[in-house]
Write a protein that holds these residues in place. Sequence first.
Motif, PDB file in Angstrom:
ATOM      1  N   PHE A  80       0.831  -1.209   0.000  1.00 23.94           N
ATOM      2  CA  PHE A  80       0.000   0.000   0.000  1.00 23.94           C
ATOM      3  C   PHE A  80       0.866   1.260   0.000  1.00 23.94           C
ATOM      4  N   PHE A  81       1.888   1.283   0.850  1.00 26.39           N
ATOM      5  CA  PHE A  81       2.776   2.446   0.864  1.00 26.39           C
ATOM      6  C   PHE A  81       3.514   2.584  -0.470  1.00 26.39           C
ATOM      7  N   GLY A  82       3.981   1.439  -1.002  1.00 25.70           N
ATOM      8  CA  GLY A  82       4.690   1.483  -2.276  1.00 25.70           C
ATOM      9  C   GLY A  82       3.824   1.999  -3.409  1.00 25.70           C
ATOM     10  N   PHE A  83       2.588   1.487  -3.502  1.00 24.50           N
ATOM     11  CA  PHE A  83       1.683   1.941  -4.548  1.00 24.50           C
ATOM     12  C   PHE A  83       1.269   3.398  -4.338  1.00 24.50           C
ATOM     13  N   ALA A 164      -2.944  -4.786  -5.664  1.00 24.58           N
ATOM     14  CA  ALA A 164      -3.532  -4.134  -4.491  1.00 24.58           C
ATOM     15  C   ALA A 164      -4.789  -4.862  -4.038  1.00 24.58           C
ATOM     16  N   THR A 165      -5.574  -5.381  -4.972  1.00 24.76           N
ATOM     17  CA  THR A 165      -6.765  -6.151  -4.613  1.00 24.76           C
ATOM     18  C   THR A 165      -6.380  -7.437  -3.885  1.00 24.76           C
ATOM     19  N   ILE A 166      -5.330  -8.086  -4.354  1.00 23.54           N
ATOM     20  CA  ILE A 166      -4.835  -9.281  -3.665  1.00 23.54           C
ATOM     21  C   ILE A 166      -4.421  -8.929  -2.234  1.00 23.54           C
ATOM     22  N   GLY A 167      -3.682  -7.821  -2.106  1.00 23.26           N
ATOM     23  CA  GLY A 167      -3.244  -7.399  -0.779  1.00 23.26           C
ATOM     24  C   GLY A 167      -4.405  -7.032   0.115  1.00 23.26           C
ATOM     25  N   LEU A 168      -5.403  -6.351  -0.445  1.00 19.91           N
ATOM     26  CA  LEU A 168      -6.562  -5.944   0.350  1.00 19.91           C
ATOM     27  C   LEU A 168      -7.338  -7.156   0.848  1.00 19.91           C
ATOM     28  N   GLY A 213      -3.029   7.813  -5.045  1.00 18.37           N
ATOM     29  CA  GLY A 213      -1.827   7.737  -4.219  1.00 18.37           C
ATOM     30  C   GLY A 213      -2.128   8.031  -2.764  1.00 18.37           C
ATOM     31  N   ILE A 214      -2.921   9.074  -2.541  1.00 16.82           N
ATOM     32  CA  ILE A 214      -3.309   9.426  -1.167  1.00 16.82           C
ATOM     33  C   ILE A 214      -4.124   8.305  -0.534  1.00 16.82           C
ATOM     34  N   GLY A 220      -2.344   2.163   3.717  1.00 18.73           N
ATOM     35  CA  GLY A 220      -1.086   1.702   4.288  1.00 18.73           C
ATOM     36  C   GLY A 220      -0.935   2.117   5.736  1.00 18.73           C
ATOM     37  N   LEU A 221      -1.316   3.362   6.042  1.00 20.22           N
ATOM     38  CA  LEU A 221      -1.230   3.859   7.417  1.00 20.22           C
ATOM     39  C   LEU A 221      -2.188   3.098   8.326  1.00 20.22           C
TER      40      LEU A 221
END
Length: 231
Positions: A80-83, A164-168, A213-214, A220-221
Amino acid sequence: MGLSLVEGLTKSLAMTVLSEIGDKTFFAAAILAMRYPRRLVLAGCLTALIVMTILSVFLGWAAPNLISRQWTHHITTILFFGFGFWSLWEGFADEGEAEEFRELEAKLNADLKAENGSTKRNSKGNDDLKKQQRPFLTQFFSPIFIKAFSINFFGEWGDKSQIATIGLATDENPLGVVLGGIVGQALCTTAAVLGGKSLASQISEKMVAISSGILFLVFGLHSFLSGAGES
């Protein structure tokens, strides 16, 4: 799993909309809709994106069963931070809006000319007649449907929105992520097909990239501040 369906849905919906607006698959749907029947383009694009969303969520759901949940949580946070920083960089480093749209349009134009050749006018009337004679369902297995499906499916494969969907899905309710992703894909693809070139050319890629990005940084936060399994 104790993970919120609503939270997974809202996160997935927001991420999908901001990731797909102005993406190459969005442009592809807009361009194809200007040349082929909209319902076939919409069906092909949506089918591809829905299949990709379900496949991505399945991979994210299965990941904690192969790797410890703590590790998948940390990997997701890093992604998340990287993307987020990647999208911000793309937004601020953008040298011109709609450049990707023009490049993709030129490529599809070349493909269209190669396919049709000199028989374009003669085949158009025959194609319309055949479409009227064919059963409704069989139209969705036409070359147009297959082209729209393949362009979107392979165009989305390996894209940051897929990863990102996989990560989510590793940290959120998988059903919520699927539903949010499908609704988001449906909204973006329908807008691309109905809006066509005018909508695609008016999109501010810079603002979309910065907004996504935000959003990635916020995810990520949130992931960083919450422990594994608490998201």
